[in-house]
Write a protein that holds these residues in place. Structure first.
Motif, PDB file in Angstrom:
ATOM      1  N   GLN A 110      -0.288   9.557 -16.421  1.00  0.00           N
ATOM      2  CA  GLN A 110      -1.157   9.096 -17.493  1.00  0.00           C
ATOM      3  C   GLN A 110      -2.356  10.037 -17.670  1.00  0.00           C
ATOM      4  O   GLN A 110      -2.712  10.414 -18.785  1.00  0.00           O
ATOM      5  N   TRP A 111      -2.945  10.446 -16.539  1.00  0.00           N
ATOM      6  CA  TRP A 111      -4.100  11.339 -16.573  1.00  0.00           C
ATOM      7  C   TRP A 111      -3.743  12.626 -17.303  1.00  0.00           C
ATOM      8  O   TRP A 111      -4.462  13.087 -18.185  1.00  0.00           O
ATOM      9  N   HIS A 128       0.796  -1.218   0.000  1.00  0.00           N
ATOM     10  CA  HIS A 128       0.000   0.000   0.000  1.00  0.00           C
ATOM     11  C   HIS A 128       0.828   1.267   0.000  1.00  0.00           C
ATOM     12  O   HIS A 128       0.447   2.230  -0.630  1.00  0.00           O
ATOM     13  N   ILE A 129       1.912   1.303   0.717  1.00  0.00           N
ATOM     14  CA  ILE A 129       2.686   2.545   0.795  1.00  0.00           C
ATOM     15  C   ILE A 129       3.676   2.623  -0.359  1.00  0.00           C
ATOM     16  O   ILE A 129       3.661   3.576  -1.140  1.00  0.00           O
ATOM     17  N   ILE A 130       4.520   1.607  -0.513  1.00  0.00           N
ATOM     18  CA  ILE A 130       5.569   1.703  -1.527  1.00  0.00           C
ATOM     19  C   ILE A 130       4.969   1.545  -2.915  1.00  0.00           C
ATOM     20  O   ILE A 130       5.118   2.416  -3.783  1.00  0.00           O
ATOM     21  N   THR A 158       2.689   4.535  -3.802  1.00  0.00           N
ATOM     22  CA  THR A 158       3.356   5.742  -4.272  1.00  0.00           C
ATOM     23  C   THR A 158       3.681   5.627  -5.753  1.00  0.00           C
ATOM     24  O   THR A 158       3.409   6.545  -6.537  1.00  0.00           O
ATOM     25  N   MET A 159       4.224   4.484  -6.120  1.00  0.00           N
ATOM     26  CA  MET A 159       4.608   4.281  -7.520  1.00  0.00           C
ATOM     27  C   MET A 159       3.367   4.336  -8.412  1.00  0.00           C
ATOM     28  O   MET A 159       3.370   4.998  -9.451  1.00  0.00           O
ATOM     29  N   ASP A 160       2.318   3.636  -7.982  1.00  0.00           N
ATOM     30  CA  ASP A 160       1.093   3.617  -8.780  1.00  0.00           C
ATOM     31  C   ASP A 160       0.528   5.028  -8.945  1.00  0.00           C
ATOM     32  O   ASP A 160       0.094   5.412 -10.037  1.00  0.00           O
ATOM     33  N   ALA A 161       0.556   5.818  -7.868  1.00  0.00           N
ATOM     34  CA  ALA A 161       0.007   7.166  -7.933  1.00  0.00           C
ATOM     35  C   ALA A 161       0.785   8.005  -8.936  1.00  0.00           C
ATOM     36  O   ALA A 161       0.198   8.732  -9.740  1.00  0.00           O
TER      37      ALA A 161
END
Lengths: 99, 661
Positions: free
Chosen positions: B624-625, B610-612, B615-618
């Motif tokens: 992309q957005w 969730h954290i590491i 962050t990467m996913d965000a």
């Protein structure tokens, strides 16, 4: 000096206006040459009035004219090829290179 | 002695590893086998020449006034971290190193020869020989190390090659699990060893270069071993939990040895390591891997002696392990597992002997050399007869196609060579005169009695148990009751081909005569010769115990009778517990799966996911957005671009103009 620069500005503005409004590629090329020549004129004028003892601006202009001639030849070749491919020289008919 | 021979001793097995490992797939099995065997034969000859030159040439470099010297044949700087923390690669020749060169190359040669017959039909034969060469190379590099860091490097290489060999049958899930277990358990122990090395070298390297320790590398064995008092002085004043820092450092280094030598509680990998091919077990258990821990203690012995608490720790760990493994071995069915536990027990025996080599200071001298000499002597004899027993077990498995003695019984008529050699191995490990085990075990027991009567008595009991379980296995395999399957099926068990029988015979002969080697003349803790004399009372006690244990085994197992099952049914719980190895694996399973995996690792996994990852996913999502939003600007119309460009240029000019004003 100002009287020499005013035609240069007018030429450049005309070039930009022409480049943005005309549809024919040949007209675009002419506008492009107009902008280039106004820049050449600036070189010569600044050399003549600001650094009268040296010749760099003049020589640079000669080079720019020679390169512009070559570039025009390439542009004409590209336009001819486009004409063969799509049948006209309208700039809006070659819009494929986008996202 | 020049540097050619020592370099060749390290270069040959490494070259064989590369040749067989890279070119093996292109070779025929026969060529790969012959190459491996010839290279190892040459290696053994070279090692004999080196050892012979060291022990018998009388060169002043090797023996000065009757004292054997420690010689660095070469020592090349490899990594210089700081001025004092310098890692060298070299070749240190001293009595234990010369002895180990002989042991390793001999056993390795026997195993190579034996494998030619045993592994004949296995796929990956060439890969197997390549790994054997790597194993030999790493162990040789370990014993010749001039400094603790070089030893650590080869120590890890030994771990890797054992991992590769235990997992040789990589299609069997059990072999894969066993190799992973061996690697993880020994790596876990090596972590402590690394901590110990770092603590030790930190304190040593922070003494002034003009101090008593001189400016030598802080890892060097010769420097550390020749001034143990100054090493202690360099850490003086620094304590941790009531012990001096040096004591802790040495105990941590020993924990690395506990992992490799399968001392409790890090013994769990060794019984599972039986999943590897049987000759590999012989190599692991006799000459390489498990003796590394004993060798480590012997190598660092003077420093261990200066902090006697660490020696006490070694003694206690060894004594508990020896007894535990002996008891478990009495209740196993798989013959390789019986041998595995007997290895643990015997290695622990050596550890106790080394631990008992310390005496209360008499006129400033701290140690009696007896335990040290005896431990090394037992290492030597044990290597020979344990390799013999494992190779014999390999012959049995080869003939019967099962590891369990319940499938055997009455084999003495079918396999005479295997029977005789196996009997010699059992007599040697039980400590019966005149076989080699008697002499070394007697010296070890004498050393333990001289330290404290309790250790002597305790280990005598373990020796009795050893004799009992070895003969239990011997009778169950070769006597008891003939398995009716032999008669019914057309396939009768028979002796193995010569490649497998020859090593058995050679090792049996060595086990018969090795006890008469005046070992004390060659290997002692300080290089001065020690004259072995049999202590009559100790010898009589241990011999009586061993004979009594063998007699008991004979009564119980020589012929089929209901006595063993009756005794088993007296305390069925005890038998089951011993058979399940007193539930150590279950305890580890519980701690790792229920506690570590479930509680600690789950939290870490949540953090990771969730954290590491979050962050990467965000970051990716936002990018992309944005790009989806602005991609329409790339219209393909050149005139639009020019307008944007012109606006930008005008804006830039305006900004510049404002800034200049």
């Amino acid at each position: 000096m100002l009287w020499y620069l005013v035609p240069s500005v007018i030429m450049f503005a005309a070039g930009v206006y022409g480049f943005c409004t005309r549809k024919n590629m040949i007209a675009l090329l002419i506008s492009l040459e107009l902008m280039l020549n106004s820049a050449d004129l600036n070189f010569v004028v600044f050399n003549r009035f600001l650094f009268p003892g040296s010749m760099e601006g003049m020589v640079f202009t000669l080079f720019a004219i020679a390169i512009a001639a070559a570039e025009t030849a390439i542009a004409i070749a590209i336009i001819i090829n486009i004409y063969r491919a799509v049948g006209n020289t309208d700039i809006n008919s070659v819009k494929q290179m986008k996202f | 002695m020049g540097t050619t021979l020592p370099i060749l001793i390290l270069a040959i097995p490494f070259a064989m590893f590369l040749i067989l490992g890279i070119g093996g797939v292109k070779m025929s099995r026969k060529l790969a086998g012959i190459l491996g065997i010839c290279a190892n034969g040459t290696l053994a000859v070279l090692a004999y020449i080196v050892a012979f030159t060291y022990f018998f040439s009388g060169d002043a470099a090797f023996i000065l006034d009757g004292v054997r010297q420690q010689v660095q044949i070469f020592d090349v700087t490899w990594l210089a971290f700081t001025e004092r923390m310098v890692v060298n690669i070299g070749f240190l020749l001293d009595p234990i190193c010369a002895m180990m060169l002989v042991v390793i190359t001999t056993i390795s040669f026997m195993v190579h020869l034996y494998s030619w017959g045993y592994m004949e039909h296995e796929p990956g034969f060439q890969r197997y020989y390549a790994f054997l060469s790597l194993f030999t190379f790493s162990m040789l590099g370990l014993v010749v190390a001039t400094n603790i860091f070089q030893m650590y490097i080869f120590w890890e290489l030994v771990g890797v090659s054992s991992y590769l060999l235990i997992g040789f049958f990589y299609k069997l899930p059990s072999a894969v699990a066993a190799s992973k277990k061996a690697f993880i358990v020994t790596r876990f122990a090596d972590l402590f060893m690394l901590i110990g090395i770092l603590v030790l070298s930190y304190y040593v390297s922070h003494t002034p270069a003009d101090g008593p320790l001189g400016g030598a590398s802080a890892f060097n064995f010769l420097m550390l071993n020749s001034n143990p008092g100054n090493v202690l002085a360099s850490t003086v004043g620094a304590t941790f939990m009531g012990g001096s820092v040096l004591t802790w450092a040495m105990i941590f280094i020993f924990v690395g040895g506990m992992g490799k030598s399968a001392m409790m509680p890090l013994h769990i990998w060794l019984p599972d390591a039986m999943e590897g091919p049987t000759p590999v077990s012989a190599l692991i258990h006799a000459a390489t891997m498990v003796v590394a821990g004993v060798y480590l203690v012997a190598r660092f012995f003077p420093v261990f002696c200066i902090v006697p608490d660490s020696l006490t720790f070694i003694t206690v760990v060894g004594a508990i392990t020896a007894f535990y493994a002996a008891v478990v071995a009495c209740a196993q069915i798989d013959i390789k597992r019986i041998l595995a536990f007997s290895t643990i027990s015997q290695i622990a025996f050596m550890m106790v002997a080394l631990g008992c080599a310390y005496n209360e200071p008499v006129e400033g001298v701290h140690y009696s050399g007896l335990g040290y000499m005896a431990g090394m002597f037992h290492l030597f004899t044990h290597a020979m007869f344990k390799a013999l027993l494992f190779l014999g077990a390999g012959c049995l498995i080869h003939a019967v196609h099962s590891n369990n003695y319940t499938e055997m019984g009455g084999l003495r008529k079918y396999m005479p060579i295997c029977h005789i050699t196996f009997l010699i191995g059992c007599l040697a490990i039980a400590g019966i005169w005149p076989f080699s085990g008697f002499f070394s075990k007697d010296e070890m027991l004498a050393a333990m009695f001289s330290r404290h009567w309790f250790w002597g008595a305790w280990m005598t009991m373990v020796a009795g148990l050893t004799a009992f379980y070895m003969f239990r296995m011997y009778y169950m395999v070769f006597w008891w009751e003939e398995n009716p399957k032999y008669r019914e099926s057309g396939h009768k068990p028979h002796d193995a081909p010569w490649q497998m029988s020859l090593p058995l015979i050679i090792l049996a002969l060595v086990s018969c005569v090795a006890g008469f080697i005046p070992f004390g003349e060659f290997v002692t803790f300080n290089g001065e010769p020690y004259h072995i004399h049999i202590e009559p009372s100790v010898a009589a006690t241990s011999l009586t115990v061993a004979v009594a244990a063998i007699a008991l085994a004979t009564v119980m197992y020589a012929k089929k009778n209901p006595l063993p099952s009756k005794i088993k049914n007296l305390w069925p719980g005890l038998w089951t517990a011993a058979n399940r190895r007193f539930y150590w694996d279950e305890i580890y399973q519980f701690i790792t799966h229920r506690f570590i995996f479930n509680i600690i690792c789950r939290g870490i996994a949540w953090f990771d996911r969730h954290i590491i990852d979050g962050t990467m996913d965000a970051m990716a999502t936002v990018t992309q957005w944005c790009s989806v939003r602005i991609k329409g600007m790339q219209s393909g119309s050149i005139q639009t671009y020019v307008i944007w460009y012109f606006i930008g240029a005008v804006l830039l000019a305006a900004v510049t103009w404002i800034c200049i004003l």
